[in-house]
Design a protein around this motif. Structure first.
Motif, mmCIF file in Angstrom:
data_model
loop_
_atom_site.group_PDB
_atom_site.id
_atom_site.type_symbol
_atom_site.label_atom_id
_atom_site.label_comp_id
_atom_site.label_asym_id
_atom_site.label_seq_id
_atom_site.Cartn_x
_atom_site.Cartn_y
_atom_site.Cartn_z
ATOM 1 N N ASP A 1 -0.452 3.418 -15.234
ATOM 2 C CA ASP A 1 -0.036 3.963 -14.012
ATOM 3 C C ASP A 1 0.191 2.742 -13.049
ATOM 4 O O ASP A 1 -0.185 2.362 -12.872
ATOM 5 C CB ASP A 1 -1.432 4.251 -13.836
ATOM 6 N N TRP A 2 2.089 2.954 -12.348
ATOM 7 C CA TRP A 2 1.919 2.589 -11.115
ATOM 8 C C TRP A 2 1.693 3.083 -9.987
ATOM 9 O O TRP A 2 3.052 3.010 -9.068
ATOM 10 C CB TRP A 2 2.671 0.999 -11.318
ATOM 11 N N ARG A 3 1.836 3.914 -9.615
ATOM 12 C CA ARG A 3 2.378 5.244 -8.655
ATOM 13 C C ARG A 3 1.787 4.677 -7.091
ATOM 14 O O ARG A 3 2.518 4.685 -6.762
ATOM 15 C CB ARG A 3 1.732 6.452 -8.821
ATOM 16 N N LYS B 1 7.822 -3.857 -3.312
ATOM 17 C CA LYS B 1 7.268 -5.526 -3.825
ATOM 18 C C LYS B 1 6.764 -5.392 -5.243
ATOM 19 O O LYS B 1 7.455 -6.492 -5.811
ATOM 20 C CB LYS B 1 7.065 -6.230 -3.134
ATOM 21 N N ASP B 2 5.555 -4.824 -5.349
ATOM 22 C CA ASP B 2 4.575 -4.830 -6.676
ATOM 23 C C ASP B 2 5.676 -4.876 -7.769
ATOM 24 O O ASP B 2 5.037 -4.876 -8.581
ATOM 25 C CB ASP B 2 3.741 -3.865 -6.338
ATOM 26 N N VAL B 3 6.671 -3.292 -7.594
ATOM 27 C CA VAL B 3 7.285 -2.865 -9.190
ATOM 28 C C VAL B 3 8.161 -4.426 -9.275
ATOM 29 O O VAL B 3 7.784 -3.744 -10.191
ATOM 30 C CB VAL B 3 8.060 -1.550 -8.137
ATOM 31 N N GLN B 4 9.218 -4.510 -8.288
ATOM 32 C CA GLN B 4 9.741 -6.143 -8.444
ATOM 33 C C GLN B 4 8.638 -6.870 -8.759
ATOM 34 O O GLN B 4 9.527 -7.823 -10.037
ATOM 35 C CB GLN B 4 10.532 -6.187 -7.231
ATOM 36 N N LYS C 1 4.671 5.677 -15.309
ATOM 37 C CA LYS C 1 4.447 6.416 -13.567
ATOM 38 C C LYS C 1 4.674 4.899 -12.504
ATOM 39 O O LYS C 1 4.052 4.491 -12.315
ATOM 40 C CB LYS C 1 3.122 6.737 -13.211
ATOM 41 N N LEU C 2 5.580 5.510 -11.717
ATOM 42 C CA LEU C 2 5.913 5.038 -10.821
ATOM 43 C C LEU C 2 5.965 5.382 -9.383
ATOM 44 O O LEU C 2 6.276 7.183 -9.427
ATOM 45 C CB LEU C 2 7.683 4.349 -11.084
ATOM 46 N N PRO C 3 5.927 5.280 -8.647
ATOM 47 C CA PRO C 3 6.096 5.519 -7.285
ATOM 48 C C PRO C 3 7.083 5.841 -6.669
ATOM 49 O O PRO C 3 8.397 5.597 -7.348
ATOM 50 C CB PRO C 3 5.685 4.239 -6.314
#
Length: 174
Positions: free
Chosen positions: A61-63, A68-71, A97-99
């Motif tokens: 869960d990365w919502r 920059k966090d996703v990168q 799960k992405l934002p």
């Protein structure tokens, strides 16, 4: 700060295992409530680079993550088999799960990292808001794991984010 302190604990564990002539393979496991950000992920990347014995398990869960966090997550996942994503309570598979506000570039890069590192614990990727609810789009990764000759996608509404995820996943084919 706690991630930085972790490196000393890992080094101590490796030293003590070597003294007792045991194989040291520390595994750092983070749960969904950790809210890891770019700075934390950068420290973990350094820790993994400096300590080849260390493996990291991250939540799905990365919502709540920023672009920059996703990168930074993409960069960390590039460590191949040493960094894996896992579902809640140690389940071996699930939905990443992405934002919804992540850029298409960040989503594509993360998807490419998933493909290259063979993150088999991720069955699908959803793009949604932090409050949950109905996802904006869900991309099933099973068809994308086929070869380019076998891939057939049904007509589905996936939006720009879904296209970025699918294109990033198949980018290594080129």
């Amino acid at each position: 700060e706690q991630v930085q302190d972790m490196e000393e604990v890992v080094r101590d564990a490796i030293r003590s295992a070597k003294k007792s002539r045991q194989k040291a393979e520390p595994i750092l496991v983070f749960g969904a409530a950790n809210r890891l950000q770019r700075s934390h992920l950068s420290h973990l990347l350094g820790l993994v680079d400096r300590n080849p014995e260390v493996s990291v398990r991250l939540p799905l869960d990365w919502r709540g993550a920023g672009d920059k966090d996703v990168q930074a997550l993409s960069n960390l996942l590039a460590k191949r088999s040493r960094v894996t994503l896992q579902g809640p309570r140690g389940r071996s598979s699930g939905q990443l799960k992405l934002p919804i506000d992540a850029s298409c570039n960040a989503l594509g890069d993360l998807s490419e990292a998933l493909a290259v590192t063979n993150q088999s614990g991720v069955d699908s990727v959803s793009v949604e808001g932090t409050m949950g609810g109905v996802p904006e789009c869900v991309i099933d990764l099973a068809p994308l794991r086929l070869t380019c000759q076998e891939l057939v996608l049904s007509r589905r509404k996936v939006a720009d984010e879904g296209c970025a995820i699918a294109c990033g996943f198949v980018r290594p084919w080129v």
